[in-house]
Design a protein around this motif. Structure first.
Motif, mmCIF file in Angstrom:
data_model
loop_
_atom_site.group_PDB
_atom_site.id
_atom_site.type_symbol
_atom_site.label_atom_id
_atom_site.label_comp_id
_atom_site.label_asym_id
_atom_site.label_seq_id
_atom_site.Cartn_x
_atom_site.Cartn_y
_atom_site.Cartn_z
ATOM 1 N N UNK A 1 -13.636 0.441 -16.941
ATOM 2 C CA UNK A 1 -13.975 0.956 -15.818
ATOM 3 C C UNK A 1 -14.824 -0.247 -14.894
ATOM 4 N N UNK A 2 -14.858 -1.363 -15.464
ATOM 5 C CA UNK A 2 -15.537 -2.455 -14.822
ATOM 6 C C UNK A 2 -14.668 -2.900 -13.537
ATOM 7 N N UNK A 3 -13.723 -2.865 -13.798
ATOM 8 C CA UNK A 3 -12.810 -3.357 -12.559
ATOM 9 C C UNK A 3 -11.630 -2.122 -12.099
ATOM 10 N N UNK A 4 -11.183 -1.756 -10.926
ATOM 11 C CA UNK A 4 -10.137 -1.037 -10.535
ATOM 12 C C UNK A 4 -9.099 -2.124 -10.515
ATOM 13 N N UNK A 5 -7.783 -1.649 -10.745
ATOM 14 C CA UNK A 5 -6.701 -2.543 -10.998
ATOM 15 C C UNK A 5 -5.725 -2.099 -9.766
ATOM 16 N N UNK B 1 0.756 -1.133 -0.082
ATOM 17 C CA UNK B 1 -0.039 0.024 -0.052
ATOM 18 C C UNK B 1 0.868 1.176 -0.001
ATOM 19 N N UNK B 2 2.094 1.404 -0.114
ATOM 20 C CA UNK B 2 2.863 2.389 0.287
ATOM 21 C C UNK B 2 2.879 2.938 1.782
ATOM 22 N N UNK B 3 2.849 4.403 1.781
ATOM 23 C CA UNK B 3 2.582 4.751 2.917
ATOM 24 C C UNK B 3 1.172 5.265 3.301
ATOM 25 N N UNK B 4 0.233 5.356 2.374
ATOM 26 C CA UNK B 4 -1.073 5.858 2.345
ATOM 27 C C UNK B 4 -2.050 4.814 1.883
ATOM 28 N N UNK B 5 -2.551 3.699 2.759
ATOM 29 C CA UNK B 5 -3.634 3.083 2.158
ATOM 30 C C UNK B 5 -4.830 3.800 1.453
ATOM 31 N N UNK B 6 -5.084 4.998 1.914
ATOM 32 C CA UNK B 6 -6.246 5.720 1.528
ATOM 33 C C UNK B 6 -6.193 5.854 -0.107
ATOM 34 N N UNK B 7 -5.147 5.984 -0.509
ATOM 35 C CA UNK B 7 -4.845 5.919 -2.062
ATOM 36 C C UNK B 7 -5.676 4.831 -2.721
ATOM 37 N N UNK B 8 -5.471 3.697 -2.216
ATOM 38 C CA UNK B 8 -6.092 2.399 -2.838
ATOM 39 C C UNK B 8 -7.387 2.446 -2.378
ATOM 40 N N UNK B 9 -7.971 2.740 -1.229
ATOM 41 C CA UNK B 9 -9.305 3.184 -1.097
ATOM 42 C C UNK B 9 -10.033 3.993 -2.107
ATOM 43 N N UNK B 10 -9.177 4.881 -2.491
ATOM 44 C CA UNK B 10 -9.898 5.994 -3.149
ATOM 45 C C UNK B 10 -9.972 5.618 -5.005
ATOM 46 N N UNK B 11 -8.938 4.617 -5.155
ATOM 47 C CA UNK B 11 -9.149 4.165 -6.653
ATOM 48 C C UNK B 11 -10.059 3.144 -6.761
ATOM 49 N N UNK B 12 -10.518 2.270 -5.551
ATOM 50 C CA UNK B 12 -11.540 1.369 -5.619
ATOM 51 C C UNK B 12 -12.761 1.678 -5.075
#
Length: 207
Positions: free
Chosen positions: A115-119, A10-21
């Protein structure tokens, strides 16, 4: 197209992943980059991904590309319950071959671009989406592909971004001599690239 590309998890900020998904969701874990490892090590690699994803609120399930070799319709159906993919590290060439053998390269390109899946992918999972895998042979052994998958290695990536990605750069504890050789190769060939330390992430959000 929504991409989360990192050097390590997740790097240092898991919020980035949550934003993408767009928040927690059912997420398919693809661990085939670890297929060249002994089975116990591969099983541990899969298990090590599940708890951190669950801690963020995701519902992770492994989708093993080996189960869908030669059956792209089956893979598409297997991915239908998920809102995102999580593609872990390992050998990028083995991962690329497994995708080609099940038609996953075309299926993922369709689902992600539409856009059917976030990667989300880290290390090999991030390198997979680049135009070419040239230069990665200094860290990942393309010779493992024939031994593991029974086909020659492929050198083309999925081409979702227009630059190479070099994970584990800088002072990463996962760095090896191959990282420096990859950077030297890409620089010498004047190929565009992004070098990522283990706390760094690339986000593409075109939706």
């Amino acid at each position: 197209m929504r991409l989360f590309l990192s050097s390590y998890r997740f790097g240092t900020d898991p919020g980035l992943l949550l934003g993408v998904t767009r928040g927690p969701c059912p997420i398919a874990v693809i661990a085939n980059a670890a297929d060249a490892w002994p089975s116990r090590a591969r099983d541990s690699a899969v298990a090590s991904e599940l708890a951190p994803l669950r801690a963020l609120g995701y519902e992770p399930t492994e989708v093993d590309l080996r189960d869908h070799a030669g059956a792209p319709d089956g893979l598409r159906a297997a991915l239908s319950p998920f809102g995102a993919l999580w593609v872990r590290g390992g050998n990028t060439f083995v991962l690329r071959a497994r995708l080609a053998l099940c038609g996953g390269d075309e299926i993922l390109t369709d689902l992600v671009r539409s856009g059917g899946l976030a990667y989300a992918g880290y290390s090999a999972g991030a390198c997979l989406v680049t135009p070419s895998l040239r230069g990665l042979e200094f860290s990942d052994d393309p010779g493992e592909v024939d031994a593991v998958c029974g086909v020659p290695a492929r050198w083309d990536g999925l081409g979702w971004v227009d630059y190479a990605i070099v994970p584990h750069a800088g002072d990463s504890p996962l760095a090896d001599a191959g990282v420096a050789r990859t950077l030297d190769f890409l620089t010498r060939e004047r190929l565009p690239f992004r070098a990522l330390g283990d706390d760094e992430v690339i986000v593409v959000d075109e939706s």
